[in-house]
Write a protein that holds these residues in place. Structure first.
Motif, PDB file in Angstrom:
ATOM      1  N   ARG A 123      33.954  49.191  44.632  1.00 24.65           N
ATOM      2  CA  ARG A 123      34.780  50.226  43.994  1.00 24.65           C
ATOM      3  C   ARG A 123      34.843  50.000  42.498  1.00 24.65           C
ATOM      4  NH1 ARG A 123      39.875  50.896  44.384  1.00 24.65           N
ATOM      5  NH2 ARG A 123      40.510  48.945  45.360  1.00 24.65           N
ATOM      6  N   VAL A 124      34.406  51.000  41.754  1.00 17.84           N
ATOM      7  CA  VAL A 124      34.415  50.902  40.295  1.00 17.84           C
ATOM      8  C   VAL A 124      35.335  51.985  39.755  1.00 17.84           C
ATOM      9  CG1 VAL A 124      32.987  50.873  38.217  1.00 17.84           C
ATOM     10  CG2 VAL A 124      32.000  50.146  40.400  1.00 17.84           C
ATOM     11  N   ASN A 125      36.270  51.608  38.918  1.00 12.04           N
ATOM     12  CA  ASN A 125      37.226  52.547  38.321  1.00 12.04           C
ATOM     13  C   ASN A 125      37.535  52.112  36.889  1.00 12.04           C
ATOM     14  OD1 ASN A 125      38.227  54.453  40.591  1.00 12.04           O
ATOM     15  ND2 ASN A 125      38.319  52.431  41.551  1.00 12.04           N
ATOM     16  N   ALA A 126      38.325  52.918  36.204  1.00 20.60           N
ATOM     17  CA  ALA A 126      38.721  52.556  34.842  1.00 20.60           C
ATOM     18  C   ALA A 126      40.194  52.873  34.619  1.00 20.60           C
ATOM     19  CB  ALA A 126      37.886  53.317  33.818  1.00 20.60           C
ATOM     20  N   ILE A 127      40.733  52.209  33.626  1.00 22.82           N
ATOM     21  CA  ILE A 127      42.077  52.546  33.137  1.00 22.82           C
ATOM     22  C   ILE A 127      41.923  52.967  31.681  1.00 22.82           C
ATOM     23  CG2 ILE A 127      44.390  51.659  32.607  1.00 22.82           C
ATOM     24  CD1 ILE A 127      44.040  49.668  34.889  1.00 22.82           C
ATOM     25  N   ALA A 128      42.576  54.059  31.328  1.00 25.50           N
ATOM     26  CA  ALA A 128      42.553  54.515  29.943  1.00 25.50           C
ATOM     27  C   ALA A 128      43.962  54.377  29.355  1.00 25.50           C
ATOM     28  CB  ALA A 128      42.072  55.959  29.864  1.00 25.50           C
ATOM     29  N   PRO A 129      44.244  53.256  28.719  1.00 26.46           N
ATOM     30  CA  PRO A 129      45.567  53.102  28.108  1.00 26.46           C
ATOM     31  C   PRO A 129      45.697  53.971  26.861  1.00 26.46           C
ATOM     32  CG  PRO A 129      44.478  50.957  28.422  1.00 26.46           C
ATOM     33  CD  PRO A 129      43.439  52.035  28.580  1.00 26.46           C
ATOM     34  N   GLY A 130      46.928  54.376  26.585  1.00 27.08           N
ATOM     35  CA  GLY A 130      47.224  55.052  25.317  1.00 27.08           C
ATOM     36  C   GLY A 130      47.671  54.012  24.312  1.00 27.08           C
TER      37      GLY A 130
ATOM     38  N   GLU B 230      26.588  54.700  41.896  1.00 27.89           N
ATOM     39  CA  GLU B 230      25.434  53.896  42.317  1.00 27.89           C
ATOM     40  C   GLU B 230      25.778  52.853  43.381  1.00 27.89           C
ATOM     41  OE1 GLU B 230      22.969  52.828  38.961  1.00 27.89           O
ATOM     42  OE2 GLU B 230      22.154  51.105  40.016  1.00 27.89           O
ATOM     43  N   VAL B 231      26.949  52.256  43.294  1.00 24.01           N
ATOM     44  CA  VAL B 231      27.231  51.104  44.175  1.00 24.01           C
ATOM     45  C   VAL B 231      28.315  51.359  45.226  1.00 24.01           C
ATOM     46  CG1 VAL B 231      26.415  49.445  42.442  1.00 24.01           C
ATOM     47  CG2 VAL B 231      28.865  50.029  42.537  1.00 24.01           C
ATOM     48  N   ALA B 232      28.851  52.568  45.262  1.00 23.73           N
ATOM     49  CA  ALA B 232      29.942  52.844  46.213  1.00 23.73           C
ATOM     50  C   ALA B 232      29.501  52.635  47.663  1.00 23.73           C
ATOM     51  CB  ALA B 232      30.465  54.267  46.019  1.00 23.73           C
ATOM     52  N   ALA B 233      28.256  52.993  47.977  1.00 24.33           N
ATOM     53  CA  ALA B 233      27.778  52.882  49.362  1.00 24.33           C
ATOM     54  C   ALA B 233      27.774  51.435  49.853  1.00 24.33           C
ATOM     55  CB  ALA B 233      26.383  53.487  49.487  1.00 24.33           C
TER      56      ALA B 233
ATOM     57  N   ASP C  57      42.248  51.804  48.041  1.00 26.33           N
ATOM     58  CA  ASP C  57      40.898  51.645  48.616  1.00 26.33           C
ATOM     59  C   ASP C  57      40.035  52.897  48.575  1.00 26.33           C
ATOM     60  OD1 ASP C  57      38.973  49.877  49.951  1.00 26.33           O
ATOM     61  OD2 ASP C  57      39.165  51.305  51.599  1.00 26.33           O
ATOM     62  N   TYR C  58      40.651  54.077  48.503  1.00 25.62           N
ATOM     63  CA  TYR C  58      39.847  55.309  48.489  1.00 25.62           C
ATOM     64  C   TYR C  58      39.671  55.851  47.072  1.00 25.62           C
ATOM     65  CZ  TYR C  58      37.696  59.118  51.156  1.00 25.62           C
ATOM     66  OH  TYR C  58      36.800  59.993  51.711  1.00 25.62           O
ATOM     67  N   VAL C  59      40.067  55.065  46.101  1.00 23.83           N
ATOM     68  CA  VAL C  59      39.953  55.490  44.695  1.00 23.83           C
ATOM     69  C   VAL C  59      38.636  54.947  44.136  1.00 23.83           C
ATOM     70  CG1 VAL C  59      41.058  55.433  42.426  1.00 23.83           C
ATOM     71  CG2 VAL C  59      42.464  55.462  44.497  1.00 23.83           C
ATOM     72  N   VAL C  60      37.718  55.834  43.844  1.00 20.83           N
ATOM     73  CA  VAL C  60      36.352  55.447  43.453  1.00 20.83           C
ATOM     74  C   VAL C  60      35.901  56.306  42.272  1.00 20.83           C
ATOM     75  CG1 VAL C  60      33.936  55.420  44.226  1.00 20.83           C
ATOM     76  CG2 VAL C  60      35.742  54.726  45.807  1.00 20.83           C
ATOM     77  N   GLY C  61      35.553  55.674  41.186  1.00 23.82           N
ATOM     78  CA  GLY C  61      34.978  56.395  40.047  1.00 23.82           C
ATOM     79  C   GLY C  61      35.985  57.203  39.247  1.00 23.82           C
TER      80      GLY C  61
ATOM     81  N   SER D  46      39.582  39.018  51.624  1.00 26.04           N
ATOM     82  CA  SER D  46      39.266  39.494  50.277  1.00 26.04           C
ATOM     83  C   SER D  46      39.317  41.018  50.146  1.00 26.04           C
ATOM     84  CB  SER D  46      37.927  38.935  49.795  1.00 26.04           C
ATOM     85  OG  SER D  46      36.890  39.423  50.588  1.00 26.04           O
ATOM     86  N   GLY D  47      39.953  41.661  51.126  1.00 23.96           N
ATOM     87  CA  GLY D  47      40.218  43.096  50.981  1.00 23.96           C
ATOM     88  C   GLY D  47      39.156  43.965  51.623  1.00 23.96           C
ATOM     89  N   ARG D  48      39.399  45.263  51.622  1.00 22.49           N
ATOM     90  CA  ARG D  48      38.510  46.206  52.318  1.00 22.49           C
ATOM     91  C   ARG D  48      37.191  46.412  51.591  1.00 22.49           C
ATOM     92  NH1 ARG D  48      41.779  51.431  54.413  1.00 22.49           N
ATOM     93  NH2 ARG D  48      39.806  51.766  55.483  1.00 22.49           N
ATOM     94  N   ALA D  49      37.225  46.385  50.273  1.00 18.08           N
ATOM     95  CA  ALA D  49      35.995  46.614  49.503  1.00 18.08           C
ATOM     96  C   ALA D  49      35.169  45.330  49.434  1.00 18.08           C
ATOM     97  CB  ALA D  49      36.352  47.080  48.099  1.00 18.08           C
ATOM     98  N   LEU D  50      33.879  45.492  49.171  1.00 15.17           N
ATOM     99  CA  LEU D  50      33.041  44.305  48.931  1.00 15.17           C
ATOM    100  C   LEU D  50      33.420  43.668  47.590  1.00 15.17           C
ATOM    101  CD1 LEU D  50      30.546  42.581  49.814  1.00 15.17           C
ATOM    102  CD2 LEU D  50      29.146  44.182  48.485  1.00 15.17           C
TER     103      LEU D  50
END
Ligand code: BGC
Length: 269
Positions: free
Chosen positions: A191-198, A184-187, A246-250, A142-146
């Motif tokens: 991994r939490v991220n966003a996409i901003a579509p135009g 808050e949860v990265a530790a 995997d190293y993309v966070v926030g 299920s990948g590197r992240a939780l």
């Protein structure tokens, strides 16, 4: 990156997946090997059609109705997902609506509806995902992240938008919610991220993209010179969910053809 396999053995839950960006994202997640929960609110038919399409291509998918702004419904959505596929590895909190009005005419219900779906809905789904990631723990494949959460935001998390104060406020809220949650949860390995579509051609902006005069006006605000396609966003979501990111966070990934680059300044300041 082998797009065929990057999400193999993972389970993705995509909200608002019966149309537009959500639909394309759910399909792309399935093409990348994930089992997909296709959430919808009112349009059962296209959601079921997408499930059938994914299954016909050899994938796994399930359509589940839920209003993301309703706490109990979100609980049931995650229960159904876990019942069907055993776990959830990826949440794409995508559901979003517009209820446009100039400020003097904006009703409280227009305001509430947009905040409820676009902001409270993202909170409820993200909270359910975090709880689920914690409860299920890591699994082989299920990948590197939780777990991974992708918030669908908009260029209007930074670009003020007259006549759309409710929408811009909701997306501005998504930005700081996303970054706070990421911190808050990265530790824990989430991994939490966003996409901003135009401007992506979907039902939400049909008026601005289909009528020729409006389209020309819109194109002036897009340095790259074309309106976006839902696949532009879907591919970004698959990448963000994959171990390649995997190293993309926030972070918010702008997928907007340059719309957020102050396009008027091309002609001098
Ligand atoms: C809105 C669209 C709009 C685009 C660019 C999106 O978030 O939903 O209606 O075309 O931003 O302005």
């Amino acid at each position: 990156m082998n797009a065929e396999h990057v999400l193999k053995q993972q389970v993705a839950l995509v909200t608002g997946a019966s149309s537009g960006i959500g639909q394309a994202t759910a399909e792309a997640m399935a093409q990348a090997g994930a089992a997909v929960v296709v959430n919808y609110h009112s349009q059962a038919e296209p959601a079921q059609a997408l499930v059938a399409k994914i299954q016909d291509a050899g994938g796994r998918a399930l359509a589940v109705r839920a209003d993301v702004g309703d706490e109990d419904a979100v609980g049931r959505l995650f229960d159904e997902a876990v019942k069907a596929f055993g776990r959830v590895d990826i949440l794409v909190a995508n559901s979003g609506v517009q209820r446009d009005a100039p400020i003097g005419e904006m009703t409280l219900s227009q305001w509430n509806e947009v905040i409820n779906t676009n902001l409270t809905g993202q909170f409820l789904c993200a909270r359910a995902a975090v709880r689920q990631f914690r409860a299920q723990g890591r699994a082989p494949g299920s990948g590197r992240a939780l777990g991974k959460i992708i918030h669908m935001s908009s260029v209007h998390q930074v670009i003020p938008w007259a006549g759309h104060a409710n929408y811009a406020a909701s997306k501005g809220g998504v930005d700081l919610f996303m970054r706070t949650l990421a911190q808050e949860v990265a530790a824990e390995g989430i991994r939490v991220n966003a996409i901003a579509p135009g401007a992506i051609a979907t039902a939400i902006n049909q008026d601005a993209t289909e009528d020729e005069a409006s389209r020309q006006k819109l194109l002036k605000m897009i340095p790259y010179g074309r309106v976006g396609d839902v696949k532009d966003v879907a591919h970004a979501a698959v990448w963000l969910a994959s171990d390649a990111a995997d190293y993309v966070v926030g972070t918010t990934l702008f997928v907007d053809g340059g719309m957020s680059l102050y396009p008027e300044f091309r002609f001098g300041g």
